[in-house]
Enzyme design. Sequence first.
Site, PDB file in Angstrom:
ATOM      1  N   CYS A  70       0.828  -1.197   0.000  1.00  8.80           N
ATOM      2  CA  CYS A  70       0.000   0.000   0.000  1.00  8.80           C
ATOM      3  C   CYS A  70       0.869   1.255   0.000  1.00  8.80           C
ATOM      4  O   CYS A  70       1.707   1.434   0.884  1.00  8.80           O
ATOM      5  CB  CYS A  70      -0.925   0.002   1.223  1.00  8.80           C
ATOM      6  N   CYS A  73       0.595   3.551   3.378  1.00  3.11           N
ATOM      7  CA  CYS A  73       1.120   3.129   4.673  1.00  3.11           C
ATOM      8  C   CYS A  73       2.480   3.784   4.900  1.00  3.11           C
ATOM      9  O   CYS A  73       3.147   4.200   3.943  1.00  3.11           O
ATOM     10  CB  CYS A  73       1.261   1.609   4.721  1.00  3.11           C
ATOM     11  N   HIS A 116      -3.554   0.843   8.420  1.00  2.20           N
ATOM     12  CA  HIS A 116      -4.154   0.417   7.154  1.00  2.20           C
ATOM     13  C   HIS A 116      -5.537  -0.194   7.353  1.00  2.20           C
ATOM     14  O   HIS A 116      -6.416  -0.086   6.480  1.00  2.20           O
ATOM     15  CB  HIS A 116      -3.234  -0.594   6.460  1.00  2.20           C
ATOM     16  N   ASN A 156     -14.092   9.091  -0.523  1.00  2.00           N
ATOM     17  CA  ASN A 156     -14.742   7.961  -1.162  1.00  2.00           C
ATOM     18  C   ASN A 156     -14.397   6.732  -0.342  1.00  2.00           C
ATOM     19  O   ASN A 156     -13.213   6.471  -0.103  1.00  2.00           O
ATOM     20  CB  ASN A 156     -14.244   7.761  -2.590  1.00  2.00           C
ATOM     21  N   HIS A 167      -6.500   1.797   2.044  1.00  2.00           N
ATOM     22  CA  HIS A 167      -6.080   2.563   3.217  1.00  2.00           C
ATOM     23  C   HIS A 167      -7.080   3.695   3.484  1.00  2.00           C
ATOM     24  O   HIS A 167      -7.547   4.350   2.550  1.00  2.00           O
ATOM     25  CB  HIS A 167      -4.695   3.145   2.979  1.00  2.00           C
ATOM     26  N   HIS A 169      -8.453   6.998   3.627  1.00  2.00           N
ATOM     27  CA  HIS A 169      -7.957   8.270   3.107  1.00  2.00           C
ATOM     28  C   HIS A 169      -9.073   9.005   2.397  1.00  2.00           C
ATOM     29  O   HIS A 169     -10.119   8.443   2.058  1.00  2.00           O
ATOM     30  CB  HIS A 169      -6.794   8.051   2.132  1.00  2.00           C
TER      31      HIS A 169
END
Length: 352
Positions: A70, A73, A116, A156, A167, A169
Amino acid sequence: MKKTSTRLADGRELIYYDLRDDTVRDAVDRRPLERTVTTSEVRHDVLLGDAVAIASHRQGRTYHPPADQCPLCPTTGDRLSEIPDSSYDVAVFENRFPSLAGDSGRCEVVCFTSDHDASFASLTEEQARLVLDAWTDRTSELSHLPSVEQVFCFENRGEEIGVTLGHPHGQIYAYPFTTPRTALMLRSLAAHKEATGGENLFDSVLERELAGERVVLEGEHWAAFVPYAAHWPYEVHLYPKRRVPDLLGLDEAARTEFPQVYLELLRRFDRIFGESESPTPYISAWHQAPFGTLEEFDGVSRDDFALHLELFTIRRTSGKLKFLAGSESGMSVFINDVPPERAAERVREVAS
């Protein structure tokens, strides 16, 4: 809150927002990145009067990487990410694959936590307040860019929405124009003000909703309700009770209460469809006044606009999604399968 600005290997800005004032952020991005080349272009649709961002470079953006790869992270050992440090509270950086760039605006990624496996709903009130402070700071900073007219902070959540990174965000879009949805609100605001001899439409809507049956959550400084003409199966609007045009206008009392109200609202959303269902996909969108003069909207100023957040899900019932088909996509006429009054009742039912 402590703010630390630095640069990634390709020159993009990265900002850390920390809860502790003594936190040191001096990690260096060790990736061999070349400077990002973007092809963003904003084109005006002369028939509809709106704008479309053309951004072909986004075809190469990161798509559903494994959790151990990811890019949001923290960096650990030889696994290098967009965040060079080994931990962070909140981090904001320029999107590597922006929809808007240069004279066409700016796009940023907001990482809510280094965990995460977390979600916004699982944050503590202290963490959620830090995200609010980061949104506010970015709104202020971006509003001063010469190419920016409106700042849009949003999240979203869920693959059903189209999220490609798991993750927790969100994003911030800084547009070089007033968005079509905001323009519609401003026209309605201007028309109502003229028709009523100066009455504010946002104030009228909030007053009406607070007196009705669609309120789902209310605090001293914030109120959440399902709107009378909700477009989506489960849609909640969150307003500060004191009208302000943007996040910068919130006073300390509203900022302090926001995490309590918003976290409860998100947790209720995750319970709407029952414990056996996967986490509820949603879009959470802040609506702020543009930073221009609003000359095209007769008699309306920035102070007439009301900051608010719109939270909605595309899931209409357990295991079924609401698709934007012919009427919605072709004619922008929404058809909602869930009566707003029933949706409000359900969101109240699942209170913790």
